[in-house]
Write a protein that holds these residues in place. Structure first.
Motif, PDB file in Angstrom:
ATOM      1  N   SER A 164       1.836   8.298   3.328  1.00 43.98           N
ATOM      2  CA  SER A 164       1.132   9.032   4.385  1.00 43.98           C
ATOM      3  C   SER A 164       1.792   8.822   5.743  1.00 43.98           C
ATOM      4  O   SER A 164       1.865   9.752   6.563  1.00 43.98           O
ATOM      5  CB  SER A 164      -0.338   8.594   4.452  1.00 43.98           C
ATOM      6  OG  SER A 164      -1.027   8.950   3.269  1.00 43.98           O
ATOM      7  N   GLU A 165       2.300   7.616   5.993  1.00 40.85           N
ATOM      8  CA  GLU A 165       3.016   7.343   7.230  1.00 40.85           C
ATOM      9  C   GLU A 165       4.322   8.137   7.294  1.00 40.85           C
ATOM     10  O   GLU A 165       4.696   8.652   8.349  1.00 40.85           O
ATOM     11  CB  GLU A 165       3.307   5.842   7.338  1.00 40.85           C
ATOM     12  CG  GLU A 165       2.141   5.010   7.827  1.00 40.85           C
ATOM     13  CD  GLU A 165       1.899   5.269   9.307  1.00 40.85           C
ATOM     14  OE1 GLU A 165       2.608   4.710  10.153  1.00 40.85           O
ATOM     15  OE2 GLU A 165       0.982   6.059   9.611  1.00 40.85           O
ATOM     16  N   ILE A 166       5.024   8.231   6.176  1.00 42.62           N
ATOM     17  CA  ILE A 166       6.245   9.041   6.132  1.00 42.62           C
ATOM     18  C   ILE A 166       5.913  10.495   6.442  1.00 42.62           C
ATOM     19  O   ILE A 166       6.610  11.162   7.215  1.00 42.62           O
ATOM     20  CB  ILE A 166       6.923   8.914   4.750  1.00 42.62           C
ATOM     21  CG1 ILE A 166       7.446   7.488   4.553  1.00 42.62           C
ATOM     22  CG2 ILE A 166       8.055   9.921   4.597  1.00 42.62           C
ATOM     23  CD1 ILE A 166       7.919   7.195   3.141  1.00 42.62           C
ATOM     24  N   HIS A 167       4.829  10.984   5.856  1.00 48.32           N
ATOM     25  CA  HIS A 167       4.379  12.360   6.125  1.00 48.32           C
ATOM     26  C   HIS A 167       4.058  12.534   7.607  1.00 48.32           C
ATOM     27  O   HIS A 167       4.388  13.559   8.215  1.00 48.32           O
ATOM     28  CB  HIS A 167       3.150  12.655   5.266  1.00 48.32           C
ATOM     29  CG  HIS A 167       2.641  14.058   5.362  1.00 48.32           C
ATOM     30  ND1 HIS A 167       1.820  14.478   6.389  1.00 48.32           N
ATOM     31  CD2 HIS A 167       2.838  15.147   4.565  1.00 48.32           C
ATOM     32  CE1 HIS A 167       1.520  15.758   6.219  1.00 48.32           C
ATOM     33  NE2 HIS A 167       2.125  16.188   5.124  1.00 48.32           N
ATOM     34  N   ARG A 168       3.448  11.522   8.209  1.00 48.79           N
ATOM     35  CA  ARG A 168       3.048  11.601   9.624  1.00 48.79           C
ATOM     36  C   ARG A 168       4.255  11.750  10.541  1.00 48.79           C
ATOM     37  O   ARG A 168       4.221  12.541  11.492  1.00 48.79           O
ATOM     38  CB  ARG A 168       2.242  10.357  10.004  1.00 48.79           C
ATOM     39  CG  ARG A 168       1.802  10.309  11.463  1.00 48.79           C
ATOM     40  CD  ARG A 168       1.090   9.007  11.787  1.00 48.79           C
ATOM     41  NE  ARG A 168       1.969   7.844  11.703  1.00 48.79           N
ATOM     42  CZ  ARG A 168       2.804   7.471  12.672  1.00 48.79           C
ATOM     43  NH1 ARG A 168       2.886   8.178  13.806  1.00 48.79           N
ATOM     44  NH2 ARG A 168       3.560   6.400  12.522  1.00 48.79           N
TER      45      ARG A 168
ATOM     46  N   ASN B  42       1.367  12.212  -8.284  1.00 48.31           N
ATOM     47  CA  ASN B  42       0.002  12.099  -7.776  1.00 48.31           C
ATOM     48  C   ASN B  42      -0.035  11.510  -6.388  1.00 48.31           C
ATOM     49  O   ASN B  42      -0.745  11.992  -5.494  1.00 48.31           O
ATOM     50  CB  ASN B  42      -0.778  11.178  -8.723  1.00 48.31           C
ATOM     51  CG  ASN B  42      -1.973  11.859  -9.318  1.00 48.31           C
ATOM     52  OD1 ASN B  42      -2.219  13.006  -9.058  1.00 48.31           O
ATOM     53  ND2 ASN B  42      -2.697  11.109 -10.111  1.00 48.31           N
ATOM     54  N   LEU B  43       0.721  10.415  -6.196  1.00 47.93           N
ATOM     55  CA  LEU B  43       0.746   9.731  -4.906  1.00 47.93           C
ATOM     56  C   LEU B  43       1.330  10.630  -3.816  1.00 47.93           C
ATOM     57  O   LEU B  43       0.836  10.658  -2.686  1.00 47.93           O
ATOM     58  CB  LEU B  43       1.554   8.445  -5.016  1.00 47.93           C
ATOM     59  CG  LEU B  43       0.954   7.338  -5.891  1.00 47.93           C
ATOM     60  CD1 LEU B  43       1.950   6.200  -6.081  1.00 47.93           C
ATOM     61  CD2 LEU B  43      -0.333   6.809  -5.278  1.00 47.93           C
ATOM     62  N   LEU B  44       2.392  11.362  -4.142  1.00 45.84           N
ATOM     63  CA  LEU B  44       2.987  12.275  -3.157  1.00 45.84           C
ATOM     64  C   LEU B  44       2.017  13.395  -2.804  1.00 45.84           C
ATOM     65  O   LEU B  44       1.915  13.799  -1.639  1.00 45.84           O
ATOM     66  CB  LEU B  44       4.285  12.860  -3.714  1.00 45.84           C
ATOM     67  CG  LEU B  44       5.470  11.891  -3.824  1.00 45.84           C
ATOM     68  CD1 LEU B  44       6.578  12.506  -4.675  1.00 45.84           C
ATOM     69  CD2 LEU B  44       6.014  11.529  -2.449  1.00 45.84           C
TER      70      LEU B  44
ATOM     71  N   ASP C 130       0.860  -1.188   0.000  1.00 44.76           N
ATOM     72  CA  ASP C 130       0.000   0.000   0.000  1.00 44.76           C
ATOM     73  C   ASP C 130       0.893   1.233   0.000  1.00 44.76           C
ATOM     74  O   ASP C 130       1.169   1.831   1.045  1.00 44.76           O
ATOM     75  CB  ASP C 130      -0.905  -0.038   1.235  1.00 44.76           C
ATOM     76  CG  ASP C 130      -2.044   0.990   1.150  1.00 44.76           C
ATOM     77  OD1 ASP C 130      -1.947   1.896   0.302  1.00 44.76           O
ATOM     78  OD2 ASP C 130      -3.001   0.875   1.928  1.00 44.76           O
ATOM     79  N   LEU C 131       1.356   1.630  -1.180  1.00 45.26           N
ATOM     80  CA  LEU C 131       2.276   2.762  -1.275  1.00 45.26           C
ATOM     81  C   LEU C 131       1.641   4.077  -0.823  1.00 45.26           C
ATOM     82  O   LEU C 131       2.300   4.867  -0.128  1.00 45.26           O
ATOM     83  CB  LEU C 131       2.814   2.881  -2.706  1.00 45.26           C
ATOM     84  CG  LEU C 131       3.894   3.928  -2.942  1.00 45.26           C
ATOM     85  CD1 LEU C 131       5.095   3.726  -2.015  1.00 45.26           C
ATOM     86  CD2 LEU C 131       4.341   3.923  -4.407  1.00 45.26           C
ATOM     87  N   PRO C 132       0.384   4.385  -1.170  1.00 46.79           N
ATOM     88  CA  PRO C 132      -0.221   5.617  -0.659  1.00 46.79           C
ATOM     89  C   PRO C 132      -0.211   5.683   0.871  1.00 46.79           C
ATOM     90  O   PRO C 132       0.075   6.733   1.454  1.00 46.79           O
ATOM     91  CB  PRO C 132      -1.654   5.566  -1.208  1.00 46.79           C
ATOM     92  CG  PRO C 132      -1.545   4.744  -2.445  1.00 46.79           C
ATOM     93  CD  PRO C 132      -0.507   3.706  -2.136  1.00 46.79           C
ATOM     94  N   ARG C 133      -0.514   4.563   1.520  1.00 45.46           N
ATOM     95  CA  ARG C 133      -0.511   4.545   2.980  1.00 45.46           C
ATOM     96  C   ARG C 133       0.902   4.735   3.517  1.00 45.46           C
ATOM     97  O   ARG C 133       1.108   5.446   4.508  1.00 45.46           O
ATOM     98  CB  ARG C 133      -1.091   3.220   3.480  1.00 45.46           C
ATOM     99  CG  ARG C 133      -1.199   3.112   4.993  1.00 45.46           C
ATOM    100  CD  ARG C 133      -1.767   1.750   5.396  1.00 45.46           C
ATOM    101  NE  ARG C 133      -2.017   1.666   6.807  1.00 45.46           N
ATOM    102  CZ  ARG C 133      -1.094   1.377   7.725  1.00 45.46           C
ATOM    103  NH1 ARG C 133       0.147   1.152   7.354  1.00 45.46           N
ATOM    104  NH2 ARG C 133      -1.406   1.328   8.998  1.00 45.46           N
ATOM    105  N   ALA C 134       1.891   4.100   2.869  1.00 39.81           N
ATOM    106  CA  ALA C 134       3.276   4.242   3.321  1.00 39.81           C
ATOM    107  C   ALA C 134       3.748   5.681   3.210  1.00 39.81           C
ATOM    108  O   ALA C 134       4.423   6.207   4.102  1.00 39.81           O
ATOM    109  CB  ALA C 134       4.183   3.315   2.502  1.00 39.81           C
TER     110      ALA C 134
END
Length: 351
Positions: free
Chosen positions: A180-184, A235-237, A174-178
């Motif tokens: 988002s976790e990096i952003h968190r 897009n994902l970023l 799940d790259l979008p979730r990963a």
């Protein structure tokens, strides 16, 4: 040719690996462009999204542990070393010091070995492979190792000023979730600098195997893992709420004596396919046909064959009020129609 002979062919003389070249453009082969696979999902990963589970993460952990303890394992590190140094170069391009940084999927410290304490003062190195972390390379940056899955970061919010990652994120379910976790885990005005394999990676191998299997077996199944297309990455970023995005592509070619040496090196890198829908074995006739097709379609005059690794580099910043913002819409003082006048001889300034 022996493994040492293969390495001599790859590395050559000089400071960097010989036989590394850059190809100028993306390549569509046999109409087969890889992207996120939606064909089949494996058992639930427990991520909570339930939307996609392409890779067997436990198998990837075993592959990386196996590769890390090979007696001659250092000879398979050439691609990770090169990409790790290029990620470090991008960190140096950012004119600031990062008190605390996180390296996701860092393995044997392929990025950290190129960093200095003037840039990063403290580093946390993570990987799913405990064996790879044990063999971490020397770095002048104080480093702590944590066994952790890149899909589930065990860190508090806003813990790091910098997050880096090299050749790890293309194995994420799940790259979008990963992202988002990096952003968190980034602090406001923190930056993420990463590199991952792109959609055109190993297109020569993919096409050769698919053509051979279609000819000998009447159909094909995937033998090379799916990768993210460069057109999707920005897009994902953006969806992960990063701003001031930079995405660039570096296509690197490595030359091998043949298809078997390439596949041996991929296994030694811990980069074997771990997709749930992979086919475990290839018929001997199919492999022989694939080797012949590879040399016929892509072979070099000296008998070697190229393998293209498309590397996607990305930089994204966590928003902060101090960052530069785009000008208000309609605030321009010069029209685009006046720009043509600037280059004309004797033209006056439109303002």
């Amino acid at each position: 040719m022996s493994c040492r002979g293969v390495q001599k062919l790859l590395r050559g003389a000089g400071s960097g690996p010989a036989g590394w070249t850059r190809t100028p453009a993306a390549f569509y082969c046999c109409g087969l462009r890889s992207g996120p696979s939606r064909a089949r999902s494996g058992p639930s990963s427990g991520s909570g999204s339930g939307s996609m589970n392409v890779f067997n993460r436990e198998m990837k952990r075993r592959q990386k542990n196996w590769a890390a303890v090979l007696l001659d394992g250092q000879q398979y590190d050439y691609l990770r070393e090169e990409v790790g140094s290029r990620v470090a170069d991008r960190v140096y391009d950012i004119a600031r010091t990062f008190p605390r940084a996180l390296d996701l999927g860092g393995g044997k410290s392929y990025i950290a070995e190129h960093l200095s304490q003037e840039v990063v003062q403290d580093l946390v190195l993570t990987d799913i492979s405990q064996q790879a972390l044990k063999l971490g390379r020397r770095s002048e940056v104080p480093t702590r190792s944590v066994v952790a899955d890149e899909e589930f970061l065990p860190f508090r919010e806003e813990s790091f000023h910098l997050v880096v990652s090299s050749l790890s994120l293309h194995w994420i379910n799940d790259l979008p979730r990963a992202l988002s976790e990096i952003h968190r885990v980034l602090k406001p005005d923190g930056v993420f600098v990463g590199a991952m394999a792109g959609g055109d990676t190993l297109y020569e191998l993919r096409c050769s195997l698919q053509l051979a299997q279609t000819e000998r077996e009447g159909g094909f199944s995937p033998h090379v893992s799916p990768y993210t297309a460069v057109t999707d990455l920005g897009n994902l970023l953006g969806r992960a709420r990063f701003n001031m995005l930079t995405v660039d592509v570096d296509d690197v070619q490595v030359h091998y004596p043949g298809i078997m040496e390439l596949m041996t090196d991929l296994q030694g890198m811990g980069e074997s396919n771990c997709a749930w829908n992979r086919r475990a074995m290839l018929h001997r006739d199919t492999m022989l046909a694939a080797a012949a097709i590879y040399k016929e379609m892509y072979g070099n005059p000296d008998g070697s064959v190229p393998a293209t690794f498309q590397i996607l580099y990305m930089i994204g910043w966590k928003p902060h009020e101090s960052q530069a913002k785009p000008a208000r819409r309609g605030s321009a003082t010069v029209s685009f129609r006046d720009l043509a006048k600037v280059s004309r001889p004797g033209a006056t300034n439109p303002s």
